[in-house]
Design a protein around this motif. Structure first.
Motif, PDB file in Angstrom:
ATOM      1  N   ASN A  32       8.658 -47.647  -1.414  1.00 49.62           N
ATOM      2  CA  ASN A  32       9.886 -47.328  -0.701  1.00 49.62           C
ATOM      3  C   ASN A  32       9.552 -46.269   0.349  1.00 49.62           C
ATOM      4  OD1 ASN A  32      12.032 -48.886  -1.494  1.00 49.62           O
ATOM      5  ND2 ASN A  32      13.139 -47.258  -2.522  1.00 49.62           N
ATOM      6  N   VAL A  33       9.604 -46.625   1.617  1.00 47.17           N
ATOM      7  CA  VAL A  33       9.152 -45.730   2.679  1.00 47.17           C
ATOM      8  C   VAL A  33      10.334 -45.247   3.514  1.00 47.17           C
ATOM      9  CG1 VAL A  33       7.787 -45.580   4.801  1.00 47.17           C
ATOM     10  CG2 VAL A  33       6.866 -46.783   2.803  1.00 47.17           C
ATOM     11  N   LEU A  34      10.380 -43.934   3.752  1.00 51.32           N
ATOM     12  CA  LEU A  34      11.358 -43.336   4.656  1.00 51.32           C
ATOM     13  C   LEU A  34      10.603 -42.740   5.838  1.00 51.32           C
ATOM     14  CD1 LEU A  34      13.697 -41.417   2.156  1.00 51.32           C
ATOM     15  CD2 LEU A  34      13.843 -43.800   2.913  1.00 51.32           C
ATOM     16  N   PRO A  35      10.901 -43.163   7.061  1.00 50.35           N
ATOM     17  CA  PRO A  35      10.179 -42.617   8.211  1.00 50.35           C
ATOM     18  C   PRO A  35      10.538 -41.158   8.470  1.00 50.35           C
ATOM     19  CG  PRO A  35      11.924 -44.097   8.928  1.00 50.35           C
ATOM     20  CD  PRO A  35      11.852 -44.214   7.434  1.00 50.35           C
ATOM     21  N   THR A  36       9.521 -40.352   8.700  1.00 51.56           N
ATOM     22  CA  THR A  36       9.711 -38.969   9.124  1.00 51.56           C
ATOM     23  C   THR A  36       9.778 -38.958  10.648  1.00 51.56           C
ATOM     24  OG1 THR A  36       8.448 -38.183   7.219  1.00 51.56           O
ATOM     25  CG2 THR A  36       8.769 -36.638   9.032  1.00 51.56           C
ATOM     26  N   VAL A  37      10.824 -38.345  11.177  1.00 49.63           N
ATOM     27  CA  VAL A  37      11.097 -38.415  12.611  1.00 49.63           C
ATOM     28  C   VAL A  37      11.103 -37.009  13.200  1.00 49.63           C
ATOM     29  CG1 VAL A  37      12.668 -39.262  14.394  1.00 49.63           C
ATOM     30  CG2 VAL A  37      12.532 -40.454  12.201  1.00 49.63           C
ATOM     31  N   GLY A  38      10.417 -36.859  14.310  1.00 51.43           N
ATOM     32  CA  GLY A  38      10.487 -35.634  15.104  1.00 51.43           C
ATOM     33  C   GLY A  38      10.589 -36.032  16.564  1.00 51.43           C
ATOM     34  N   TRP A  39      10.838 -35.070  17.441  1.00 52.65           N
ATOM     35  CA  TRP A  39      10.912 -35.389  18.868  1.00 52.65           C
ATOM     36  C   TRP A  39      10.365 -34.211  19.647  1.00 52.65           C
ATOM     37  CZ3 TRP A  39      14.808 -35.989  15.349  1.00 52.65           C
ATOM     38  CH2 TRP A  39      15.707 -34.913  15.184  1.00 52.65           C
ATOM     39  N   ALA A  40       9.927 -34.506  20.874  1.00 49.46           N
ATOM     40  CA  ALA A  40       9.209 -33.498  21.656  1.00 49.46           C
ATOM     41  C   ALA A  40       9.751 -33.408  23.072  1.00 49.46           C
ATOM     42  CB  ALA A  40       7.714 -33.839  21.680  1.00 49.46           C
ATOM     43  N   GLY A  41      11.054 -33.477  23.204  1.00 52.51           N
ATOM     44  CA  GLY A  41      11.662 -33.373  24.525  1.00 52.51           C
ATOM     45  C   GLY A  41      12.098 -34.714  25.068  1.00 52.51           C
ATOM     46  N   ARG A  42      12.770 -34.678  26.181  1.00 52.82           N
ATOM     47  CA  ARG A  42      13.397 -35.880  26.742  1.00 52.82           C
ATOM     48  C   ARG A  42      12.373 -36.878  27.270  1.00 52.82           C
ATOM     49  NH1 ARG A  42      19.262 -34.304  28.454  1.00 52.82           N
ATOM     50  NH2 ARG A  42      19.507 -32.393  27.239  1.00 52.82           N
ATOM     51  N   ASP A  43      11.225 -36.405  27.706  1.00 48.49           N
ATOM     52  CA  ASP A  43      10.235 -37.307  28.285  1.00 48.49           C
ATOM     53  C   ASP A  43       9.596 -38.230  27.244  1.00 48.49           C
ATOM     54  OD1 ASP A  43      10.704 -36.157  30.730  1.00 48.49           O
ATOM     55  OD2 ASP A  43       8.944 -34.846  30.678  1.00 48.49           O
TER      56      ASP A  43
END
Length: 228
Positions: free
Chosen positions: A127-138
């Motif tokens: 059972n996999v849950l994706p770990t999500v991050g972001w690094a700005g609009r670009d």
């Protein structure tokens, strides 16, 4: 050295996916919603480094917030931990680095590694849950790629207090694009976050395994509605 192949074709040769996976526009394999139900109300959480075959992991969520050098062995030997992950209620994907001013090519590769590992573990019944991050609009398109809509996700708010405006912009983009039914939050809840959450209180995920503490039982589901 393989000549005459595109980078995508090289990955197909060197990093095959065992199941049938659709690719998105970045050629990321897409992580799908968990097939097995998760008992969110009774879930506990720990770092993947603290998993043990001597413990009952059936209600455990294995988190992967650590330094890249501690996560890369999962990429280099992607099948090694599968028997342990199969005993868990769910496992998050590795939180490889993605931060502002980082080379976008490195961000894309890091997101690819995380999605590829998640899909591979799903192929083996985890059972996999994706770990999500972001690094700005670009780079938001890259950072939110490779995830099926309506999939529960894991995020972290650690280190975001001084950049709350940028964090909330990315958070709202993530909600609008992925529509996750549950958001697992590692760290403090920040003002302006709305949705259904499991909040895991901060526990230092970077200290040595011998000193590392098991996280407390996750609180009940929290629903924070948008202001009318």
């Amino acid at each position: 050295m393989i000549h005459g192949l595109t980078e995508y074709e090289k990955y197909q040769v060197i990093r095959p996916l065992w199941g049938q996976h659709k690719m998105d526009r970045f050629f990321f394999p897409i992580i799908h919603k968990p097939e097995k139900a998760i008992d969110w109300e009774n879930l506990t959480a720990t770092s993947f480094k603290n998993l043990s075959p001597r413990k009952n992991n059936s209600n455990t969520l294995a988190l992967m917030f650590s330094f890249d050098k501690q996560l890369l062995p999962l990429w280099n030997n992607p099948l090694k931990m599968i028997p342990m992950f199969q005993t868990c209620a769910a496992v998050g994907t590795p939180d490889f680095s993605a931060y502002p001013k980082m080379n976008p090519n490195d961000i894309q590769h890091n997101v690819y590694m995380s999605r590829w590992l998640g899909c591979t573990w799903q192929d083996y019944g985890c059972n996999v849950l994706p770990t999500v991050g972001w690094a700005g609009r670009d780079t938001i398109d890259i950072c939110l790629s490779g995830i099926e809509p309506c999939t529960p996700v894991i995020i972290s708010t650690i280190g975001c207090n001084e950049h709350q405006k940028d964090f909330l912009w990315g958070f709202n983009e993530m909600k609008a694009r992925l529509d996750p039914p549950v958001i697992v939050v590692y760290g403090d809840m920040l003002p302006g976050m709305t949705g259904t959450f499991l909040n895991i209180k901060y526990c230092d995920a970077f200290i040595k395994k011998s000193q590392q503490l098991r996280m407390d039982i996750i609180s009940n589901l929290i629903t924070i509605k948008e202001a009318v």
